[in-house]
Design a protein around this motif. Structure first.
Motif, PDB file in Angstrom:
ATOM      1  N   PRO A 220       0.859  -1.123   0.013  1.00 15.83           N
ATOM      2  CA  PRO A 220      -0.196   0.051   0.205  1.00 15.83           C
ATOM      3  C   PRO A 220       0.828   1.354   0.033  1.00 15.83           C
ATOM      4  O   PRO A 220       2.064   1.085   0.505  1.00 15.83           O
ATOM      5  CB  PRO A 220      -0.716   0.019   1.421  1.00 15.83           C
ATOM      6  CG  PRO A 220      -0.600  -1.572   1.381  1.00 15.83           C
ATOM      7  CD  PRO A 220       0.489  -2.044   1.196  1.00 15.83           C
ATOM      8  N   PRO A 221       0.441   2.340  -0.758  1.00 13.69           N
ATOM      9  CA  PRO A 221       1.227   3.626  -0.688  1.00 13.69           C
ATOM     10  C   PRO A 221       1.304   4.296   0.802  1.00 13.69           C
ATOM     11  O   PRO A 221       0.527   4.107   1.523  1.00 13.69           O
ATOM     12  CB  PRO A 221       0.374   4.580  -1.388  1.00 13.69           C
ATOM     13  CG  PRO A 221      -1.170   3.816  -1.396  1.00 13.69           C
ATOM     14  CD  PRO A 221      -0.926   2.464  -1.314  1.00 13.69           C
ATOM     15  N   GLY A 222       2.777   4.584   1.124  1.00 10.65           N
ATOM     16  CA  GLY A 222       2.878   5.030   2.218  1.00 10.65           C
ATOM     17  C   GLY A 222       3.204   4.124   3.383  1.00 10.65           C
ATOM     18  O   GLY A 222       3.761   4.391   4.570  1.00 10.65           O
ATOM     19  N   HIS A 223       3.457   2.826   2.903  1.00 14.54           N
ATOM     20  CA  HIS A 223       3.529   1.712   3.904  1.00 14.54           C
ATOM     21  C   HIS A 223       5.049   1.304   4.007  1.00 14.54           C
ATOM     22  O   HIS A 223       5.399   0.889   5.015  1.00 14.54           O
ATOM     23  CB  HIS A 223       2.869   0.485   3.722  1.00 14.54           C
ATOM     24  CG  HIS A 223       3.018  -0.711   4.468  1.00 14.54           C
ATOM     25  ND1 HIS A 223       2.282  -0.603   5.814  1.00 14.54           N
ATOM     26  CD2 HIS A 223       3.488  -1.903   4.383  1.00 14.54           C
ATOM     27  CE1 HIS A 223       2.906  -1.559   6.598  1.00 14.54           C
ATOM     28  NE2 HIS A 223       3.382  -2.400   5.639  1.00 14.54           N
ATOM     29  N   THR A 224       5.995   1.744   3.067  1.00 13.90           N
ATOM     30  CA  THR A 224       7.233   1.542   2.900  1.00 13.90           C
ATOM     31  C   THR A 224       8.134   2.423   3.429  1.00 13.90           C
ATOM     32  O   THR A 224       7.661   3.482   3.270  1.00 13.90           O
ATOM     33  CB  THR A 224       7.584   0.623   1.546  1.00 13.90           C
ATOM     34  OG1 THR A 224       9.252  -0.010   1.854  1.00 13.90           O
ATOM     35  CG2 THR A 224       7.681   1.634   0.425  1.00 13.90           C
ATOM     36  N   ARG A 225       9.462   2.360   3.514  1.00 11.29           N
ATOM     37  CA  ARG A 225      10.205   3.233   3.740  1.00 11.29           C
ATOM     38  C   ARG A 225      11.989   2.667   3.770  1.00 11.29           C
ATOM     39  O   ARG A 225      11.923   1.418   3.759  1.00 11.29           O
ATOM     40  CB  ARG A 225      10.051   3.846   5.054  1.00 11.29           C
ATOM     41  CG  ARG A 225      10.029   3.004   6.139  1.00 11.29           C
ATOM     42  CD  ARG A 225       9.086   3.393   7.505  1.00 11.29           C
ATOM     43  NE  ARG A 225       8.865   2.258   8.367  1.00 11.29           N
ATOM     44  CZ  ARG A 225       7.608   1.870   8.338  1.00 11.29           C
ATOM     45  NH1 ARG A 225       6.669   2.138   7.447  1.00 11.29           N
ATOM     46  NH2 ARG A 225       7.255   0.855   9.053  1.00 11.29           N
ATOM     47  N   SER A 226      12.868   3.239   3.874  1.00 13.39           N
ATOM     48  CA  SER A 226      14.098   2.848   3.565  1.00 13.39           C
ATOM     49  C   SER A 226      14.642   1.909   4.841  1.00 13.39           C
ATOM     50  O   SER A 226      15.427   1.098   4.476  1.00 13.39           O
ATOM     51  CB  SER A 226      15.123   4.157   3.536  1.00 13.39           C
ATOM     52  OG  SER A 226      15.104   4.907   4.502  1.00 13.39           O
ATOM     53  N   THR A 227      13.979   1.849   5.845  1.00 16.73           N
ATOM     54  CA  THR A 227      14.465   1.300   7.145  1.00 16.73           C
ATOM     55  C   THR A 227      13.589  -0.068   7.048  1.00 16.73           C
ATOM     56  O   THR A 227      13.670  -0.667   7.977  1.00 16.73           O
ATOM     57  CB  THR A 227      14.235   2.053   8.387  1.00 16.73           C
ATOM     58  OG1 THR A 227      12.901   2.500   8.509  1.00 16.73           O
ATOM     59  CG2 THR A 227      15.223   3.312   8.295  1.00 16.73           C
ATOM     60  N   TYR A 228      12.426   0.031   6.393  1.00 17.29           N
ATOM     61  CA  TYR A 228      11.490  -1.214   6.612  1.00 17.29           C
ATOM     62  C   TYR A 228      12.286  -2.722   6.301  1.00 17.29           C
ATOM     63  O   TYR A 228      13.011  -2.702   5.289  1.00 17.29           O
ATOM     64  CB  TYR A 228      10.605  -0.845   5.451  1.00 17.29           C
ATOM     65  CG  TYR A 228       9.162  -1.921   5.740  1.00 17.29           C
ATOM     66  CD1 TYR A 228       9.239  -3.423   5.749  1.00 17.29           C
ATOM     67  CD2 TYR A 228       8.119  -1.349   5.960  1.00 17.29           C
ATOM     68  CE1 TYR A 228       8.049  -4.076   5.978  1.00 17.29           C
ATOM     69  CE2 TYR A 228       6.832  -2.106   6.375  1.00 17.29           C
ATOM     70  CZ  TYR A 228       7.048  -3.560   6.281  1.00 17.29           C
ATOM     71  OH  TYR A 228       5.669  -4.305   6.378  1.00 17.29           O
ATOM     72  N   ARG A 229      11.978  -3.598   7.313  1.00 14.43           N
ATOM     73  CA  ARG A 229      12.626  -4.755   7.016  1.00 14.43           C
ATOM     74  C   ARG A 229      11.635  -5.871   6.713  1.00 14.43           C
ATOM     75  O   ARG A 229      10.949  -6.344   7.812  1.00 14.43           O
ATOM     76  CB  ARG A 229      13.570  -5.142   8.249  1.00 14.43           C
ATOM     77  CG  ARG A 229      14.504  -4.297   8.778  1.00 14.43           C
ATOM     78  CD  ARG A 229      15.243  -4.321   9.848  1.00 14.43           C
ATOM     79  NE  ARG A 229      16.154  -5.510   9.815  1.00 14.43           N
ATOM     80  CZ  ARG A 229      16.741  -6.095  10.557  1.00 14.43           C
ATOM     81  NH1 ARG A 229      16.209  -6.074  12.109  1.00 14.43           N
ATOM     82  NH2 ARG A 229      17.439  -7.205  10.702  1.00 14.43           N
ATOM     83  N   ASN A 230      11.408  -6.303   5.781  1.00  7.33           N
ATOM     84  CA  ASN A 230      10.588  -7.447   5.385  1.00  7.33           C
ATOM     85  C   ASN A 230      11.227  -8.713   5.411  1.00  7.33           C
ATOM     86  O   ASN A 230      12.586  -8.633   5.578  1.00  7.33           O
ATOM     87  CB  ASN A 230       9.926  -7.189   4.131  1.00  7.33           C
ATOM     88  CG  ASN A 230       8.474  -8.150   3.873  1.00  7.33           C
ATOM     89  OD1 ASN A 230       8.504  -8.866   5.006  1.00  7.33           O
ATOM     90  ND2 ASN A 230       8.011  -8.165   2.894  1.00  7.33           N
TER      91      ASN A 230
END
Length: 427
Positions: free
Chosen positions: A397-407
């Motif tokens: 979804p838009p706005g849900h990711t970022r450079s620090t997000y760890r999947n």
């Protein structure tokens, strides 16, 4: 972490509405199928994300009488929270035909009404933060809902019916992949949870790591490049594979990415199942639905490697978080990764399109601690045997990711929208 109560309430309403839009094209029959143990039925996603608010907000505020009196839902729709109590086994979620899809819709409507009434009266900061966490949790399940129904529809003998009727325009050639160099040195990794806005607990604490000079490919690996790997015997050459990966590839009969099928009329050509139906593989699009084992074998074949998650994050720090992510209300959105734009001496496709496998194991950062209570089970308990992916995908979804997000996923899994960006060392 400071929390704006009005913003949280607005976000709650928008996220809950998106889940219903994503489920709307599916029949009741579509929504109850579980095609393998890793997937969950659409009905379960809709119910579980509702249970989260009923369990951790409506019960936590001391007014348990507000919660709809269906105690069996605590058993059926608890995912993995041991502190809450017993739960239905994950591999058997597709066997739960009752409550019906209509009853789950009633459950969502009831809990939404209670939540909006509660928020209208004001929330203390601690509960507001749980509500905010719940909306981000639901966005994770929106991504899973699409990935799971894609697998469900791919199993249909009617040649994989479409989730959405959207036209596919041939992709434009993104040109050759180029290296973008990074000097290395000390890099700031992770977030300061008290100052940086919302993040999951596993994204912090902020700390520094030492990086040696490296380079990243400026775009994702394409389907055409993957066909070259196949044609060169990539799935038959054990010297390219880690031992566990080779065993998995042989035991499961991997010969191509998930959802690829040989074109019976053209040698060395492939079809691919997408959410908009079965079509020819577009050579210029990113390859998607490959495991970490396959990604690593391809990197070895290419004379390169996968990036560490720290290299990826340090490189992404100077880029805007924009890309091809979920936009289900756009008529030309195809629910599939798109080709990279033209080369510009910078990284392309950093966010969206495909989650990018890294060589990093999903482990806690220095100073990480698990929160008290059931909420503490959210991420920390999974820090074993999984690989980190970065960047988001076309289902995010838009706005849900970022450079620090760890999947994170197990290295053998392929049904999620994962692709490959190569890395190499620099002297």
């Amino acid at each position: 972490m400071a929390t704006n109560i009005d913003a949280v309430a607005d976000r709650f309403a928008k996220v809950r509405a998106r889940t219903e839009r994503l489920a709307a094209p599916l029949s009741a029959e579509d929504q109850v199928v579980q095609s393998m143990p890793d997937t969950s039925p659409t009905k379960w996603h809709r119910a579980h994300t509702t249970w989260f608010f009923a369990e951790f907000v409506l019960r936590a505020d001391g007014t348990s009488g507000r919660v709809w009196d269906r105690p069996e839902y605590r058993f059926l729709y608890n995912s993995y929270y041991e502190a809450v109590g017993a739960r239905h086994p994950r591999p058997q979620r597709g066997l739960v035909t009752r409550p019906s899809v209509a009853e789950v819709a009633d459950y969502r409507n009831h809990v939404d009404k209670e939540m909006l009434e509660l928020m209208a009266g004001g929330l203390d900061t601690a509960i507001a933060e749980v509500v905010e966490l719940g909306t981000h949790h639901e966005e994770q399940h929106q991504e899973l809902l699409l990935m799971d129904i894609k697998h469900v529809l791919s199993m249909n003998p009617a040649v994989g019916p479409a989730y959405a009727d959207r036209p596919h325009a041939p992709a434009v050639d993104p040109g050759p992949s180029n290296w973008v160099d990074f000097a290395g040195g000390l890099a700031d990794i992770g977030v300061d949870h008290e100052a940086d806005g919302f993040s999951f607990d596993s994204e912090g604490p902020s700390h520094q790591v030492l990086l040696y000079p490296y380079a990243l490919a400026d775009r994702l690996v394409t389907a055409g490049e993957w066909i070259d790997f196949i044609s060169d015997g990539g799935y038959q050459r054990p010297e390219l594979w880690k031992s566990d990966g080779w065993y998995r590839a042989q035991s499961e009969g991997w010969t191509a990415p998930e959802y690829w099928r040989p074109d019976p009329d053209q040698p060395d050509a492939w079809w691919v199942h997408t959410l908009t139906g079965l079509r020819s593989v577009d050579l210029h699009e990113p390859v998607v639905h490959v495991s970490h084992y396959e990604a690593d074998a391809f990197a070895t074949w290419s004379g390169a490697r996968l990036p560490t998650e720290f290299e990826w994050e340090a490189a992404a720090a100077d880029y805007a978080v924009v890309g091809n992510v979920l936009d289900e209300q756009r008529d030309d959105f195809t629910f599939h990764p798109a080709a990279a734009g033209p080369a510009a001496g910078r990284l392309r496709q950093l966010f969206g399109d495909c989650w990018e496998w890294t060589s990093s194991a999903y482990q806690p950062y220095p100073g990480f601690s698990i929160a008290d209570g059931a909420i503490g089970e959210y991420n920390g308990k999974f820090m074993s045997g999984q690989q980190v992916l970065r960047g988001g995908c076309v289902f995010t979804p838009p706005g849900h990711t970022r450079s620090t997000y760890r999947n994170f996923f197990h290295p053998h899994t392929r049904w999620h929208a994962s692709g490959v960006r190569l890395a190499t060392d620099r002297q």
